[in-house]
Design a protein around this motif. Sequence first.
Motif: not given
Length: 432
Positions: A263-264, A267-268, A270-271, A297, A299, A315, A323, A327, A351
């Motif tokens: 998931n980390d 996130i990265k 998508c950012a 972003v 979550v 992010a 991140l 998170m 997300i």
Amino acid sequence: MPIEILMPALSPTMEEGTLAKWLVKEGDTVSSGDVMCEIETDKATMEFEAVDEGVIGKILIADGTEGVAVNTPIAMLLEEGESADDIGKSPSKQDAKPKEADAAPKADAPAQAESSATKASAAPQKDGERIFATPLARRIAADKGLDLSRIKGSGPHGRIVKADVENAKADAPMPAGAGARPAAPTTPTPVSADAVIKMYQGREFEEVKLDGMRKTIAARLTEAKQSIPHFYLRRDIQLDALMSFRADLNKQLEHRGVKLSVNDFIIKACALALQQVPDANSVWAGDRTLKLKPSDVAVAVAIEGGLFTPVLKDAETKSLSTLSAEMKDLAARARDRKLAPHEYQGGSFAISNLGMFGIDNFDAVINPPHGAILAVGAGVKKPIVGKDGELGVATVMSVTLSVDHRVIDGALGAQLLNAIKDNLENPMAMLA
């Protein structure tokens, strides 16, 4: 004159809350900054501080009272030289400036003349008996052309609140000549609670009371699905390179106590994609769109009875380890309902990852005013056809991008999803 302490708006969307617990009692002296009570919003329990000094002359709202509308008087503060006998003696409470209201202003708060204890509750009368309703409920009833005398209140002491008016049947019209605009229903009337209960008479069931969070989730997602023109884009993403790279990184970071999750990386990815496709980094603002520069972003975090969407700001500039730590902290405080409003409001993109629950794929509902949300499924082993035409096996993750068509068109949404896919399938490039 004694000063009214009003129910504060602890977030921009708060309309009512629960006065969970008083931390002072009548006769106590308070100074600016002293915590007077705890207030439960739809998202969290927060402390409410005094902004002036004085003596608590009278507590108007008891511990545990639910559905207290913003700007409703909850206590009276006595200034120097005043006593409890002065309460109610002033010519008009509307002359007393509600200093506590300034601590948490609300853009659409009613005028002070509307916020006195009497005017905040009193509505038109029926058979000589006063009807109690919040100012917001009265305004909504007037807009919908509903007769308050035909609506049952669910608030304290039977007071009519916003939800009662919004859920009222359209067959409760305002009496002729009342001057309200006639109701003009544009959507089907929802099935009433009484009708549903009657449907299941004779069957064993338990009624579960909705808390503020669940009511808010229901209202916001219903509004989102009805008002946002969703469309959906789907892709399969191969994760083998990412899984291998993640394992190597976690070995190197083990001595620091850092363990990166898939998931980390999502996130990265998508950012960075929001920076690579900047026109998609936008939100809907009623009559315009706002194009954001940073990648903020959100979550989704599941908690008991609902969910939060804490926002990871900037992010795109943060390392994977940063991140990951941020998170974990936000998720832990979300589950304890200790997030401040600024930590779960805002952002342009969200997300929602249900892959950890074994879900292969799903369609997520956009959280307004976001322009899109990525629904992430589980990574599973699947047969694939390689570039050379040979069959192979790969770890494949299915994702669905839900897009607000008012903000992002199909081609732009496809560019965004392709950028997310490319980032995840080439994870080393995200560190460049």
